[in-house]
Design a protein around this motif. Structure first.
Motif, short mmCIF file in Angstrom:
data_model
loop_
_atom_site.label_atom_id
_atom_site.label_comp_id
_atom_site.label_asym_id
_atom_site.label_seq_id
_atom_site.Cartn_x
_atom_site.Cartn_y
_atom_site.Cartn_z
N ALA A 18 0.84 -1.21 0.00
CA ALA A 18 0.00 0.00 0.00
C ALA A 18 0.87 1.24 0.00
O ALA A 18 0.75 2.11 0.85
CB ALA A 18 -0.94 0.00 1.20
N SER A 19 1.73 1.33 -1.00
CA SER A 19 2.81 2.32 -0.97
C SER A 19 2.78 3.31 -2.12
O SER A 19 3.81 3.87 -2.49
CB SER A 19 4.17 1.59 -0.96
N THR A 20 1.60 3.57 -2.67
CA THR A 20 1.50 4.57 -3.73
C THR A 20 0.93 5.90 -3.23
O THR A 20 0.75 6.83 -4.01
CB THR A 20 0.64 4.06 -4.91
N ALA A 21 0.65 5.98 -1.94
CA ALA A 21 0.13 7.22 -1.36
C ALA A 21 0.31 7.17 0.15
O ALA A 21 0.60 6.11 0.72
CB ALA A 21 -1.35 7.40 -1.69
N GLY A 22 0.17 8.31 0.78
CA GLY A 22 0.12 8.39 2.23
C GLY A 22 1.36 7.87 2.94
O GLY A 22 2.50 8.05 2.48
N ILE A 23 1.14 7.21 4.06
CA ILE A 23 2.24 6.74 4.89
C ILE A 23 3.09 5.72 4.14
O ILE A 23 4.32 5.73 4.23
CB ILE A 23 1.68 6.14 6.20
N GLY A 24 2.46 4.83 3.39
CA GLY A 24 3.22 3.82 2.66
C GLY A 24 4.19 4.42 1.67
O GLY A 24 5.35 4.00 1.58
N LEU A 25 3.74 5.42 0.93
CA LEU A 25 4.62 6.10 -0.01
C LEU A 25 5.75 6.81 0.73
O LEU A 25 6.90 6.78 0.29
CB LEU A 25 3.83 7.10 -0.85
N GLY A 26 5.43 7.44 1.84
CA GLY A 26 6.47 8.11 2.63
C GLY A 26 7.53 7.15 3.10
O GLY A 26 8.73 7.47 3.09
#
Length: 255
Positions: A18-26
């Motif tokens: 879940a890393s394309t937005a929000g905390i995951g991307l950060g």
């Protein structure tokens, strides 16, 4: 926040769900800035492609593919993709979560219960089962929980309880994997005004109430959570396992 100068993940491979937005991307961005080769994923192909392009434009070595974490076959596929693309897996960050409904626990229908626990808990364990097949001594796993895990509040109590389960999963897996030199920890974020948490800061009055509920009198930032994960997955935390780091500005953190 300035780009970190440390390069603690040179030669390491990290998978963040879940890393394309929000905390995951950060988190993916921070690990990549410190030298990791990063694999990102989410359900939508376009989101993955856009995120990979953006990270590469920042000088980060990144790859990705779509993954619905509720599908065991897709969990295996994203792990296999990571290993095939970069030759191994050193850091796993399980960040995916859903909260499809809110309301009283006694009124929660069975399909909602199943979905919350399938995505927030079951998928985290299934993903770990696949990942550890490729992880060696010195590798690290982090689950993303929530400050709400310590005192599940209405009307998101069921979601919070699923996050409580991750605290136990962290300790159970740390016990099993410790002798293999693989550390397992957890981060419990406070309220970070991402799209996922938008309902908690939907208007200025509600946002102010959330801000004033912690000792720091501010909302969390994606960078705060990313920094915590970077610490726990780095060699700086080489003697830290089975722990949950509450990154919430001082919100209570006892069960």
């Amino acid at each position: 926040m300035d780009r970190p100068s440390a390069r603690r993940f040179e030669g390491k491979v990290a998978l963040v769900t879940a890393s394309t937005a929000g905390i995951g991307l950060g988190i993916a961005r921070r690990l990549g800035q410190e030298g990791a080769k990063v694999v990102v994923c989410s359900r939508k192909k376009a989101s993955v492609e856009d995120t990979v392009a953006a990270l590469r434009a920042e000088g980060i070595e990144a790859a990705g593919r779509p993954c619905h974490v509720g599908d065991a076959a897709q969990l295996k596929a994203i792990v296999d993709f990571t290993v095939q693309t970069y030759g191994g897996l050193d850091v796993l960050v399980s960040n995916a979560a859903v909260n499809p409904a809110s309301g009283a626990l006694l009124d929660c229908p069975a399909p909602v219960i199943d979905k919350i626990f399938d995505i927030n808990v079951k998928s985290a364990l299934l993903l770990t089962q696949e990942a550890v097949k490729h992880m060696s001594r010195g590798s690290s796993i982090v689950f993303i929980s929530s400050y709400s895990a310590f005192n599940p509040p209405a009307p998101i109590a069921l979601y919070a309880i699923s996050k409580t389960a991750l605290l136990g999963l962290t300790k159970g897996l740390a016990t099993e994997l410790g002798p293999r030199g693989i550390r397992v920890n957890c981060v419990a974020p406070g309220i970070v005004p991402t799209k996922f948490a938008s309902a908690l800061v939907a208007d200025p009055e509600l946002e102010a109430a959330q801000r004033d509920a912690n000792l720091m009198r501010r909302l969390g930032r994606v960078q705060d959570m990313a920094a915590a994960v970077a610490y726990l997955t780095s060699e700086d935390a080489s003697y830290v396992t089975a722990e949950t780091l509450n990154v919430s500005g001082g919100m209570p953190s006892r069960l």
